[in-house]
Write an enzyme that holds these catalytic residues in place. Structure first.
Site, PDB file in Angstrom:
ATOM      1  N   ASP A 232      24.422 -86.234   9.209  1.00 30.94           N
ATOM      2  CA  ASP A 232      24.135 -85.145  10.469  1.00 30.94           C
ATOM      3  C   ASP A 232      25.223 -85.271  11.467  1.00 30.94           C
ATOM      4  OD1 ASP A 232      22.585 -83.159  11.677  1.00 30.94           O
ATOM      5  OD2 ASP A 232      20.786 -84.530  12.091  1.00 30.94           O
TER       6      ASP A 232
ATOM      7  N   VAL B 100      19.200 -93.776   6.867  1.00 30.49           N
ATOM      8  CA  VAL B 100      18.359 -94.300   8.045  1.00 30.49           C
ATOM      9  C   VAL B 100      16.980 -94.096   7.832  1.00 30.49           C
ATOM     10  CG1 VAL B 100      17.670 -93.500  10.419  1.00 30.49           C
ATOM     11  CG2 VAL B 100      19.916 -93.565   9.689  1.00 30.49           C
TER      12      VAL B 100
ATOM     13  N   THR C 291      18.162 -91.333   1.901  1.00 25.55           N
ATOM     14  CA  THR C 291      18.242 -92.725   1.311  1.00 25.55           C
ATOM     15  C   THR C 291      19.162 -93.640   2.488  1.00 25.55           C
ATOM     16  OG1 THR C 291      20.483 -92.133   0.547  1.00 25.55           O
ATOM     17  CG2 THR C 291      18.415 -91.818  -0.735  1.00 25.55           C
TER      18      THR C 291
END
Ligand code: AR6
Length: 173
Positions: free
Chosen positions: A32, A124, A122
């Site tokens: 992100d 955090v 998969t």
């Protein structure tokens, strides 16, 4: 067609790259953070403009939202929110499957013919890599059955993830 690559998803020129976002959709760490950094401030503004479905929630877990890709090579970013792993019996497999289905449907609705996914949940969010990959491959295969010519790229950040996907799809060495 399925392709498996190892690398940074922000460099891929697929029609859409999928972001492993959170429900607020205003950025974070991991993939992100990398996508927001590479896309530039326009992406933050576009995310901010996505209406909240309830306070603080622009995209509920298991759903997807689409924005332009701004400075990315990809035309679109599909933001999806994977489940936080809580042991596997709290609906996580269904929510993760829903991320892949919703993201693909939204990309296709917007005219995309190629979509690249990171390994959603998969990092955090702690979803076990192998179990997550099984769900990803199953959902993508089901989608591709009715869409000849569509390309899905599994963009793995680690060699370990790449090997898992290669094992599940029978590709690689
Ligand atoms: N390209 C491709 N994959 C990447 C990249 C990259 N540039 N960077 C990391 N990965 P994560 P999540 C891999 O933690 O578990 C954020 O803060 C990484 O190695 O990014 O769904 C959000 O805002 C891992 O395999 O996503 C949410 O709050 C995969 O991307 C939360 O993290 C997913 O790891 C979402 O957690």
């Amino acid at each position: 067609m399925i392709r498996i690559v190892r690398g940074d998803i922000t460099t891929l020129d697929a029609d859409a790259v999928v972001n492993a976002a959170n429900e607020r959709m205003l950025g974070g760490g991991g993939v992100d953070g990398a996508i927001h950094a590479a896309a530039g401030p326009g992406l933050y503004e576009a995310c901010l403009a996505v209406p909240e479905v309830r306070p603080g929630v622009r995209c509920p877990t298991g759903e997807a939202r689409i924005t332009p890709g701004f400075a990315l090579p990809a035309k679109f970013v599909v933001h999806t929110v994977g489940p936080v792993w809580r042991g596997g019996d709290r609906g996580e497999p269904g929510q993760l499957a829903s991320c892949y289905r919703s993201s693909l449907a939204l990309a296709a609705e917007n005219g995309c013919r190629s979509v690249a996914f990171p390994c959603i949940s998969t990092g955090v969010y702690g979803y076990p890599a192998e179990e997550a990959a099984r769900i990803a491959v199953r959902e993508v295969r089901a989608f591709l059955e009715t869409r000849p010519g569509f390309e899905v790229v599994f963009c793995c950040f680690s060699e370990r993830d790449k090997r898992i996907y290669e094992g599940l799809t029978g590709t690689g060495d």
